[in-house]
Design a protein around this motif. Structure first.
Motif, PDB file in Angstrom:
ATOM      1  N   CYS A  37       0.826  -1.211   0.000  1.00 33.64           N
ATOM      2  CA  CYS A  37       0.000   0.000   0.000  1.00 33.64           C
ATOM      3  C   CYS A  37       0.858   1.258   0.000  1.00 33.64           C
ATOM      4  O   CYS A  37       0.393   2.334  -0.381  1.00 33.64           O
ATOM      5  CB  CYS A  37      -0.978  -0.008   1.176  1.00 33.64           C
ATOM      6  N   THR A  46      -7.664  -4.721  -1.633  1.00 28.76           N
ATOM      7  CA  THR A  46      -8.436  -5.575  -0.739  1.00 28.76           C
ATOM      8  C   THR A  46      -7.495  -6.654  -0.241  1.00 28.76           C
ATOM      9  O   THR A  46      -6.982  -7.449  -1.039  1.00 28.76           O
ATOM     10  CB  THR A  46      -9.639  -6.212  -1.451  1.00 28.76           C
ATOM     11  N   GLU A  67      -3.784  -4.232  11.120  1.00 26.46           N
ATOM     12  CA  GLU A  67      -5.034  -4.051  10.402  1.00 26.46           C
ATOM     13  C   GLU A  67      -5.515  -2.608  10.495  1.00 26.46           C
ATOM     14  O   GLU A  67      -6.018  -2.043   9.517  1.00 26.46           O
ATOM     15  CB  GLU A  67      -6.091  -5.007  10.942  1.00 26.46           C
ATOM     16  N   GLN A  68      -5.371  -1.995  11.634  1.00 27.46           N
ATOM     17  CA  GLN A  68      -5.765  -0.598  11.795  1.00 27.46           C
ATOM     18  C   GLN A  68      -4.914   0.310  10.918  1.00 27.46           C
ATOM     19  O   GLN A  68      -5.412   1.278  10.330  1.00 27.46           O
ATOM     20  CB  GLN A  68      -5.648  -0.191  13.266  1.00 27.46           C
ATOM     21  N   ARG A  71      -6.267  -0.109   7.321  1.00 24.78           N
ATOM     22  CA  ARG A  71      -7.552   0.572   7.127  1.00 24.78           C
ATOM     23  C   ARG A  71      -7.362   2.081   7.106  1.00 24.78           C
ATOM     24  O   ARG A  71      -8.070   2.793   6.389  1.00 24.78           O
ATOM     25  CB  ARG A  71      -8.534   0.149   8.225  1.00 24.78           C
ATOM     26  N   ARG A  76      -9.047  -2.305   2.390  1.00 21.38           N
ATOM     27  CA  ARG A  76     -10.107  -3.122   2.977  1.00 21.38           C
ATOM     28  C   ARG A  76      -9.504  -4.430   3.449  1.00 21.38           C
ATOM     29  O   ARG A  76      -8.846  -5.145   2.676  1.00 21.38           O
ATOM     30  CB  ARG A  76     -11.209  -3.397   1.963  1.00 21.38           C
ATOM     31  N   VAL A  77      -9.717  -4.781   4.713  1.00 22.08           N
ATOM     32  CA  VAL A  77      -9.152  -5.988   5.311  1.00 22.08           C
ATOM     33  C   VAL A  77     -10.279  -6.983   5.581  1.00 22.08           C
ATOM     34  O   VAL A  77     -11.272  -6.640   6.236  1.00 22.08           O
ATOM     35  CB  VAL A  77      -8.401  -5.669   6.618  1.00 22.08           C
TER      36      VAL A  77
END
Length: 313
Positions: A37, A46, A67-68, A71, A76-77
């Protein structure tokens, strides 16, 4: 001795693409997603893993924090996504994808090659259905697993995952093989980590520990549907021997050759011929060698077409 092909060296941005819609499957600690990313510009990512949210928290350190982070970057997780059954994707996930990426797939029974092949075959078939017109499926495998001419070490085909064969059965051509750019990804936070069971029996068989693995010599394989400008990196030659009685006096090797689709360009080699002393019938044995850099020649496609002949009994 057959000369080995040489794998390309590409930057991570060139390999995985800077933009477009991307689906990442089988993520472990999500560090590959985090590295990717940071490379992309305007991409829609995704990122998914096989484990449920609770399982992922138990198996991977800092799972929730990573994960935070993702996001926060617009990724998108998803949890509970099976790469061999992409109907497990939520119904609101937008398709098709420009890149479908699976890094170092591994069946839980990791030492059983046939199970790893089944996993990879199912993934490739599922991915082909969700791929954009000019999209690519990208799979990284450990040294020797892929079984292509680009491997640093040569293994017998039965000791590999036969990735190129599986891809053709799924309607995909192997268009590029590169060295996995781990060093570059590591500078962006990628950590080569999986998990492994601590015990095999009793109460410990479901206890997991996060740990690294040896990725030296890993290769990244890129697949695409056949089409304009799509060329196989190393076309496979199929060989098939047939024996038959010649029943048509007009039969010729050229007729046999032209009975195949033009793009296959078969090579026809006479191996043996026989004439029966009882009735004068003529039998021939041919070797058909077929290859194509633009078509998927599957096991079904290698069978000879109908011609004016009868099989030798």
């Amino acid at each position: 001795m057959k000369r080995k092909a040489e794998a390309l060296t590409q930057s991570a941005a060139e390999l995985f693409g800077l933009s477009g819609r991307k689906l990442l499957l089988g993520e472990g600690n999500f560090s590959f997603s985090w590295a990717l990313c940071q490379l992309t510009t305007g991409a829609e990512l995704t990122s998914s893993c096989f484990e449920s949210c609770e399982q992922h928290r138990q198996r991977f350190q800092a799972s929730e924090a990573r994960e935070q982070q993702l996001r926060g970057r617009g990724v998108r997780v998803l949890h509970g996504v099976d790469a061999t059954d992409l109907k497990t994707l939520p119904s609101d996930v937008i398709t098709p994808f420009d890149r479908i990426i699976f890094q170092f797939p591994q069946h839980p029974e990791r030492n059983k090659i046939h199970l790893n092949r089944e996993l990879l075959a199912a993934f490739l078939k599922q991915s082909e259905a969700l791929l954009a017109e000019k999209g690519e499926v990208v799979v990284s495998l450990l040294r020797g697993q892929g079984g292509t001419p680009f491997e640093l070490e040569e293994r017998r085909p039965k000791d590999t995952w036969q990735v190129q064969e599986l891809a053709m059965e799924a309607g995909l051509l192997l268009v590029r093989v590169t060295s996995f750019p781990e060093a570059e990804l590591s500078t962006l936070g990628y950590q080569r980590t999986g998990f492994r069971g601590q015990g095999l029996h009793g109460s410990t068989k479901e206890v997991y520990q996060e740990r690294g693995f040896n990725s030296e010599g890993s290769l990244t394989h890129c697949f695409a549907r056949p089409g304009d400008g799509v060329t196989a990196a190393c076309p496979i030659e199929r060989r098939h021997d047939i024996s038959f009685w010649v029943v048509d006096p007009k039969f010729s090797e050229d007729l046999l050759r032209r009975s195949f689709p033009e793009e296959f360009c078969p090579q026809v080699t006479l191996l043996d011929e026989y004439r029966s002393p009882q009735d004068g019938r003529e039998a021939r044995t041919y070797r058909l060698s077929v290859s194509s850099s633009t078509c998927c020649i599957t096991q079904a496609a290698r069978k000879p077409p109908e011609i004016s002949c009868q099989p030798v009994q």
